[in-house]
Scaffold this motif. Structure first.
Motif, short mmCIF file in Angstrom:
data_model
loop_
_atom_site.label_atom_id
_atom_site.label_comp_id
_atom_site.label_asym_id
_atom_site.label_seq_id
_atom_site.Cartn_x
_atom_site.Cartn_y
_atom_site.Cartn_z
N ARG A 282 31.95 3.77 -8.13
CA ARG A 282 32.86 2.74 -8.66
C ARG A 282 32.69 1.42 -7.92
O ARG A 282 32.62 0.35 -8.53
N LYS A 283 32.60 1.47 -6.59
CA LYS A 283 32.48 0.25 -5.79
C LYS A 283 31.14 -0.45 -6.02
O LYS A 283 31.09 -1.68 -6.14
N VAL A 284 30.07 0.33 -6.12
CA VAL A 284 28.74 -0.25 -6.36
C VAL A 284 28.72 -0.96 -7.72
O VAL A 284 28.29 -2.11 -7.82
N PHE A 285 29.22 -0.29 -8.76
CA PHE A 285 29.25 -0.92 -10.08
C PHE A 285 30.22 -2.09 -10.13
O PHE A 285 30.02 -3.04 -10.88
N GLY A 286 31.25 -2.04 -9.30
CA GLY A 286 32.19 -3.16 -9.20
C GLY A 286 31.51 -4.42 -8.69
O GLY A 286 31.72 -5.51 -9.23
N VAL A 287 30.66 -4.28 -7.67
CA VAL A 287 29.93 -5.43 -7.11
C VAL A 287 28.96 -5.99 -8.15
O VAL A 287 28.86 -7.21 -8.34
N VAL A 288 28.25 -5.09 -8.86
CA VAL A 288 27.32 -5.52 -9.92
C VAL A 288 28.09 -6.29 -10.99
O VAL A 288 27.67 -7.36 -11.44
N LEU A 289 29.22 -5.75 -11.40
CA LEU A 289 30.05 -6.37 -12.44
C LEU A 289 30.58 -7.73 -12.00
O LEU A 289 30.62 -8.68 -12.78
N LEU A 290 30.94 -7.85 -10.73
CA LEU A 290 31.43 -9.12 -10.19
C LEU A 290 30.35 -10.19 -10.27
O LEU A 290 30.61 -11.32 -10.70
N ALA A 291 29.12 -9.83 -9.91
CA ALA A 291 27.99 -10.77 -9.99
C ALA A 291 27.74 -11.19 -11.44
O ALA A 291 27.48 -12.37 -11.73
N ILE A 292 27.83 -10.23 -12.37
CA ILE A 292 27.62 -10.53 -13.79
C ILE A 292 28.72 -11.46 -14.30
O ILE A 292 28.46 -12.39 -15.07
N ALA A 293 29.97 -11.23 -13.87
CA ALA A 293 31.10 -12.08 -14.28
C ALA A 293 30.89 -13.52 -13.83
O ALA A 293 31.11 -14.46 -14.60
N VAL A 294 30.42 -13.70 -12.61
CA VAL A 294 30.17 -15.04 -12.07
C VAL A 294 29.07 -15.73 -12.87
O VAL A 294 29.19 -16.90 -13.26
N LYS A 295 27.98 -14.99 -13.18
CA LYS A 295 26.86 -15.55 -13.95
C LYS A 295 27.31 -15.93 -15.37
O LYS A 295 27.00 -17.01 -15.87
N LEU A 296 28.07 -15.06 -16.00
CA LEU A 296 28.58 -15.29 -17.35
C LEU A 296 29.47 -16.53 -17.39
O LEU A 296 29.37 -17.37 -18.28
N PHE A 297 30.33 -16.65 -16.39
CA PHE A 297 31.24 -17.80 -16.28
C PHE A 297 30.44 -19.09 -16.11
O PHE A 297 30.64 -20.07 -16.84
N ALA A 298 29.50 -19.09 -15.17
CA ALA A 298 28.72 -20.28 -14.86
C ALA A 298 27.92 -20.77 -16.07
O ALA A 298 27.92 -21.97 -16.38
N GLU A 299 27.27 -19.85 -16.78
CA GLU A 299 26.43 -20.23 -17.91
C GLU A 299 27.24 -20.77 -19.09
O GLU A 299 26.84 -21.73 -19.74
N ASN A 300 28.38 -20.16 -19.37
CA ASN A 300 29.17 -20.57 -20.52
C ASN A 300 30.05 -21.78 -20.24
O ASN A 300 30.33 -22.55 -21.15
#
Length: 193
Positions: A169-187
């Motif tokens: 859960r924690k590993v996928f949480g960190v991956v998801l956090l990075a994806i959220a930041v990328k998604l936010f920045a691009e849009n």
């Protein structure tokens, strides 16, 4: 129709992290104890159908109410961010209502546990970046994985143990956090240009 393995893999990983079927094993086992039996095929197929339907109709619904996909993707990035925080910190920001009805395979399992607000928002966010065919393949792969996990949830829980599930859960949480930041920045760039 052009399938891009990199897009499929990224979309699969994002959905896998948001759906968090491995992290939901304790909830699945608890549901199984309450209702006696969970129809893995039914739950998987209904969740897949909800996600694919929303992938196609979600944009039309947004257009109907006057919201563009980039704005929705930014909102989705916030939701992913909070889901990631829940996974990493082990806190609960959003509490599901408990319902032990006979239709447990559909509610709360297929919706909102598997095809919930997080995964539906994610689909439209992914649609802003990837081709629809690649997202559909990613959904189908996730549905297959969900089915396998639902069928073997007891064995997986005893094999991984509570510590193993917590680490995943924690590993996928960190991956998801990075994806959220990328998604936010691009849009957000698109919205301000």
């Amino acid at each position: 129709m052009k399938l891009v393995p990199k897009e499929i893999f990224t979309a699969f990983m994002v959905l896998f992290a948001v759906i968090d079927v491995v992290g939901n094993i304790p909830i699945i086992i608890d549901l199984r104890k309450k209702v006696g039996h969970i129809q893995s095929e039914k739950a998987s197929l209904i969740a897949g159908a909800i996600m694919i339907t929303f992938l196609f109709l979600g944009k039309s619904i947004l257009n109907l109410i006057g919201i563009d996909v980039n704005s929705f993707a930014v909102a989705g990035a916030f939701i992913l961010f909070f889901i990631a925080l829940e996974m990493i910190l082990g806190i609960t920001l959003y509490k599901e209502e408990e319902n032990s009805v006979m239709t447990a395979s559909i509610f709360p399992l297929a919706f909102p546990l598997i095809a919930g607000p997080g995964s539906l928002t994610t689909l439209l966010s992914l649609r802003a970046e990837f081709e629809v065919e690649n997202i559909i393949v990613a959904i189908i792969l996730n549905v297959i994985f969900i089915y396998i996990v639902l069928k073997t949830s007891k064995r997986i829980e005893s094999f991984l143990g509570s510590n193993g599930i917590s680490i995943i859960r924690k590993v996928f949480g960190v991956v998801l956090l990075a994806i959220a930041v990328k998604l936010f920045a691009e849009n957000i760039k698109v919205l301000f240009n």
